[in-house]
Design an enzyme around this catalytic site. Structure first.
Site, PDB file in Angstrom:
ATOM      1  N   GLY A  64       0.906  -5.329   1.346  1.00 29.06           N
ATOM      2  CA  GLY A  64      -0.118  -5.446   0.318  1.00 29.06           C
ATOM      3  C   GLY A  64       0.312  -6.278  -0.880  1.00 29.06           C
TER       4      GLY A  64
ATOM      5  CG  ASN B  81       6.237  -5.881   6.092  1.00 25.96           C
ATOM      6  OD1 ASN B  81       5.266  -5.869   5.356  1.00 25.96           O
ATOM      7  ND2 ASN B  81       7.252  -5.049   5.966  1.00 25.96           N
ATOM      8  CD  GLU B  82       0.493  -5.396   6.377  1.00 26.06           C
ATOM      9  OE1 GLU B  82       1.052  -6.406   6.840  1.00 26.06           O
ATOM     10  OE2 GLU B  82      -0.034  -5.366   5.262  1.00 26.06           O
TER      11      GLU B  82
ATOM     12  CG  LEU C 214      -1.837  -1.199   1.383  1.00 19.96           C
ATOM     13  CD1 LEU C 214      -2.773  -0.987   2.564  1.00 19.96           C
ATOM     14  CD2 LEU C 214      -2.623  -1.477   0.112  1.00 19.96           C
TER      15      LEU C 214
END
Lengths: 352, 352, 352
Positions: free
Chosen positions: C203, C227-228, C158
């Site tokens: 994303g 891995n957010e 993203l």
């Protein structure tokens, strides 16, 4: 509260019990029922006459541990759901848990030290929940390592004497405390690591499963698993959910149906523990793991943990009262109580 | 009901069909549709002209088996939901299943013996459910081993002729019988072990998946899997649920999408079976496994099994009628029926 | 819309960013927060002054990519939910995706070519969804291979600049486009294969996970994962569901809690990808896989896919608006926006 003699007996007792727990592994090809299982356990308990002196009789049934306190030792009991009220006098009863908190790392180590096998009695659970609550509310505490101060056993699980000859109200109170421990641990905001330095059957396994990460000492004499079925008892749905979230549906189905106890290597293989290490590397590995988890932004980690576990937590929360009723009506069944009575009488005869 | 010639033809037929089932494994890189698949199967069936004499024509479509009984053989059919009513005359139609019950061990062995490939016709399912119900109600029977008396095939799955040219009512009756088999097996109080001594596609795989434990003969010519998609048919949600409970969501997604048939070694690797053994060790291994499971206190084991499987069982129970309607409306579609008609006409031409 | 200079900068930039993405792997033992992470990234972005000339500033935060378009380049934006209306002018904005469709095989290859790292901006997502919709509606197109035209990166996930300093309305519009991409891909009737020829964090990983099959280039410098959490952001529940459907609950719990990025070999080991191949075998393997999947009767395969994925799709569909609100209220929090602001100011200072 406990005599010197009691404490001194610890090593011998836990050794006997540890080998007993492990020996359950070889029961698979043998027909067993509650009575024969109980009978088979007597040899363990008759070697512990000094328990009488201490006001406690402690007997383990496979993964369960039976401790019957003298009435004089019971008056201090509190319901785990009234943890805050009980907190004021936690110092006076804080003999079952000790906590070391390192301000510099933000990591607390909780040592379970309730001889002989850290059985989860109402007293133990109450003190455990109080300690946990304190740490949870302390913003400087970010991580929790749970381990045992006793040799060869992490925790032998639920205390069966809390379930025998008790009023439905007492059984219900006990069960609420078990629920409370699970709810608190499984949804803790802290990073939780189980440093499993001994056998961890039944409730001991459940306690491990609630943590974020499990490290077990690689000693083939230790075992871990939800072995309730072996004792004629059924793991409740939230024990099952917790295990299925960890090792999947099929492994859980087999493990619960057969009451499987796994060696550390087997437990690693099915994912019941995340890592096995030599005994002398346990705490350093736990600390390294903790550092790795604490390196993640806390808020995001906590929200992620909640997202993963909330549906499972909500299932119990929404059925909590029904679950208590289920447990009470099951455990107070004549058949179950009868088996316990026969066993305890047999135990008394052997002791005499 | 069956002529000698029919039975005598069994080995040759099943050999052909077994290799056919296995050959589906190599179809992956080839574009196939129902018609070409049907066409490819004709070589098998034209070699069985004696089927006509027996009043049955049996044809297998991949994992499915088509058997069309002469009208004279149909009058004895009962709906599986009226199993008890049918039970009185089960002896007269008990040619498809034989049961050996050992009172000393409490273990029954159910031999499927409906040549050529133990296809799950309405007759077969009805008799199967009656036998199962009898054992279930017999308190002395605690364990059930399901195996095949036919060489090289465990069960080839649902009988497609139950789905072709039939009234919606007949299709619905058939589907209820399939549901009934699954519901009874998946929630059986007995310990159930599948001793899989041959190929077990589609409904045969489903039958295996309902058991508590699966042991397969380690012969790379045998295969197992829910291969419905290969035939243009869709495994219903409860087939899917049963498989996902065993091997997980992702493996199920791939397996169903591609209609995968696995060799015994592959099946072991993904957890579709629990153990593979040489052919001559199959029954002894099944008996040892059974003894291990029967060593667990029965009440606790049964409650545990129910806890694990009830949500899945309830899903079908609550949507049972809708599931029948779904099946009937799918299978009576002109496109599906047309494919079947084209195929059967082709078959007749080849036979002529 | 993009200057030559911008395109020419692509290789150098992505190399820097690729190594950056990979380096996150070694962060596990290090305490990190948003600010230090942002600070650590500056070295990458200050080497890209030419971005200013192009009217775009592109900066990557781990798996996220920040691109801030000049206002003149924003007027063409469309909401992904009005895809059909936007379709007429898709040619004029079709610089971020190119599609090669082979009529003879029925397979389309979608090349993502939005330098430097195929970040998922609103423009990108809109164009992606338009292309996907076109292929979906073209009955002759039966399979879709998604890959990257950029070196070393599949998609960096993203675009964070869509989330910084934007009105709640803009953030909401962006999030709907992310939802739309996921909904369309996860429930596509086409066979979808991800040919992952570079790093694929956040994303980018999600996009891969929506496909029917994942093949990754076996280059240990590439990584993949959700891995957010490493960035202080939380993967929403449908990211989590998609991953859990692929690798199970426990692996997902660990992976999301720690924001794990996996090497191709590790990803294969946990089932996050299905196959790893040398770079020069990627497209041929993707085509062979596609042929295998296309050999299955399409209607049955599509119904099966829908059966497997519909419950997960329905969860988002039924909570779509609430999910947008959640995202908007999270991302517009002062704390989150502040971190982004501090970072961007730091970036400007370094550039000056």
């Amino acid at each position: 509260m406990r005599s010197k003699g009691h404490r001194g007996a610890r090593p011998r007792c836990t050794r006997t019990i540890a080998s007993l727990l492990l020996s359950v592994n070889s029961f698979h090809n043998v027909r067993l029922d509650l009575n024969s299982l109980f009978a088979g356990l007597v040899s363990c308990h008759v070697s512990l006459p000094h328990f009488k002196q201490s006001g406690f009789r402690n007997v383990s049934v496979g993964g369960f541990f039976l401790s019957q306190a003298s009435s004089s030792s019971r008056h201090g009991r509190v319901c785990a759901s009234t943890v805050l009220a009980a907190q004021q006098r936690s110092n006076s009863t804080s003999s079952k848990i000790s906590v070391d908190f390192d301000q510099s790392t933000g990591v607390a180590v909780m040592h379970m030290k309730s001889p002989p096998v850290n059985s989860l009695s109402l007293d133990f659970l109450t003190e455990f929940c109080i300690s946990l609550e304190k740490l949870e509310m302390d913003k400087s505490c970010r991580g929790l390592i749970i381990t045992s101060s006793l040799p060869k056993v992490f925790s032998a699980g639920l205390d069966i004497l809390e379930m025998y000859g008790k009023s439905p109200e007492s059984c219900g109170e006990f069960w609420k405390a078990v629920q409370e421990m699970w709810l608190k641990l499984y949804s803790s905001n802290m990073v939780t690591v189980a440093a499993i330095n001994g056998s961890s059957p039944a409730g001991g396994c459940l306690m491990s499963l609630t943590c974020d990460y499990r490290i077990m000492v690689d000693n083939p004499r230790y075992s871990i698993g939800l072995n309730e079925t072996q004792l004629g008892i059924v793991a409740p749905f939230w024990f099952k959910d917790t295990m299925a979230n960890t090792v999947g549906h099929r492994v859980t189905e087999m493990a619960l149906a057969l009451g499987m106890l796994y060696s550390p290597a087997e437990a690693l293989n099915i994912g019941l523990v995340d890592q096995i290490v030599p005994e002398d590397k346990l705490m350093s590995t736990a600390e390294q793991t903790m550092a790795k988890w604490l390196a993640i932004p806390a808020h995001a980690r906590q929200l992620t943990k909640s997202m993963m576990r909330k549906p499972t937590v909500d299932r119990l929360t929404s059925k909590r009262e029904a679950d208590v009723q289920n447990f009470v009506s099951f455990i107070t069944k004549d058949a179950i109580q009868n088996s316990l009575r026969v066993y305890l009488e047999m135990l008394k005869r052997k002791k005499a």
